[in-house]
Design an enzyme around this catalytic site. Structure first.
Site, mmCIF file in Angstrom:
data_model
loop_
_atom_site.group_PDB
_atom_site.id
_atom_site.type_symbol
_atom_site.label_atom_id
_atom_site.label_comp_id
_atom_site.label_asym_id
_atom_site.label_seq_id
_atom_site.Cartn_x
_atom_site.Cartn_y
_atom_site.Cartn_z
ATOM 1 N N ASN A 157 110.160 -1.700 -33.973
ATOM 2 C CA ASN A 157 109.440 -2.296 -35.096
ATOM 3 C C ASN A 157 110.061 -3.582 -35.612
ATOM 4 O O ASN A 157 109.729 -4.035 -36.708
ATOM 5 C CB ASN A 157 109.298 -1.268 -36.223
ATOM 6 C CG ASN A 157 108.685 0.007 -35.706
ATOM 7 O OD1 ASN A 157 109.363 1.017 -35.604
ATOM 8 N ND2 ASN A 157 107.426 -0.038 -35.306
ATOM 9 N N LEU B 22 110.587 -7.898 -39.419
ATOM 10 C CA LEU B 22 110.252 -6.485 -39.430
ATOM 11 C C LEU B 22 108.740 -6.302 -39.470
ATOM 12 O O LEU B 22 108.044 -6.998 -40.204
ATOM 13 C CB LEU B 22 110.872 -5.820 -40.664
ATOM 14 C CG LEU B 22 110.525 -4.355 -40.885
ATOM 15 C CD1 LEU B 22 111.198 -3.474 -39.832
ATOM 16 C CD2 LEU B 22 110.939 -3.928 -42.282
ATOM 17 N N CYS B 23 108.249 -5.343 -38.700
ATOM 18 C CA CYS B 23 106.834 -4.977 -38.719
ATOM 19 C C CYS B 23 106.745 -3.534 -39.197
ATOM 20 O O CYS B 23 107.126 -2.607 -38.481
ATOM 21 C CB CYS B 23 106.236 -5.118 -37.323
ATOM 22 S SG CYS B 23 104.485 -4.684 -37.266
ATOM 23 N N ILE B 24 106.289 -3.363 -40.430
ATOM 24 C CA ILE B 24 106.120 -2.040 -41.019
ATOM 25 C C ILE B 24 104.875 -2.104 -41.903
ATOM 26 O O ILE B 24 104.629 -3.117 -42.572
ATOM 27 C CB ILE B 24 107.388 -1.617 -41.808
ATOM 28 C CG1 ILE B 24 107.295 -0.176 -42.301
ATOM 29 C CG2 ILE B 24 107.678 -2.574 -42.932
ATOM 30 C CD1 ILE B 24 108.603 0.344 -42.915
#
Length: 182
Positions: free
Chosen positions: A93, A100-102
């Site tokens: 992620n 960050l990919c959330i």
């Protein structure tokens, strides 16, 4: 009220909110593994974060990851962006660039790709504290279904399916780098 005045008052409100949230997080005793401060004392919209990831997750041996949490002037209506600094964690992620990919950091509203439900995306009730606790949780349970780092996701799946240890090896190398051992 002119748009400039509205924009200025919104930025001032966001700055006051961020000052209060920063102060609360610094005083909190129940946030083990999280340290926050400003990158530059003159800019409350840019935070430096240190996450101390414990031994109980995929990052065997514990790790220290530095990141910047960058808040827009329209915070809390829009989410901040979190970017890990070198060494960037090897994680499904986290883009190789460190971003960050959330879900909780994705713009509010409907997901144009249909992957996320609106309730999983950004909401003004989120705080820097809830963001960082979610990030620490993500280190314990990475999401490999919509990866930012395809290599990390593939290796994590291979570990789950076949017991291959390459994901673990890459994570350990990342931990050593974060601790200044490599």
């Amino acid at each position: 009220m002119s748009s400039t005045t509205a924009s200025s008052s919104q930025t001032t409100g966001a700055a006051r909110l961020l000052q209060r949230q920063l102060k609360e997080m610094r005083a909190a005793k129940d946030l083990p593994g999280i340290s926050v401060g400003l990158i530059n004392d003159d800019n409350v919209f840019e935070w430096e974060v240190i996450l101390m990831i414990n031994d109980d997750c995929k990052y065997y041996g514990g790790a220290y990851f530095r990141a910047h949490l960058l808040f827009p002037p329209t915070y809390p209506m829009l989410p901040p962006k979190m970017v890990f600094q070198e060494p960037v964690p090897f994680h499904p992620n986290v883009y190789p660039s460190g971003e960050l990919c959330i879900s909780i950091l994705h713009r509010p509203g409907r997901d144009e790709h249909g992957y996320e439900h609106e309730s999983e995306r950004w909401s003004p009730v989120q705080t820097p504290e809830t963001i960082l606790l979610s990030v620490i949780s993500l280190f314990g349970d990475p999401n490999d279904e919509s990866p930012a780092n395809l290599d990390a996701a593939k290796l994590l799946r291979a570990e789950r399916e076949t017991g291959d240890r390459e994901f673990r090896r890459r994570c350990r190398r990342c931990v050593r780098e974060s601790l200044g051992e490599d």
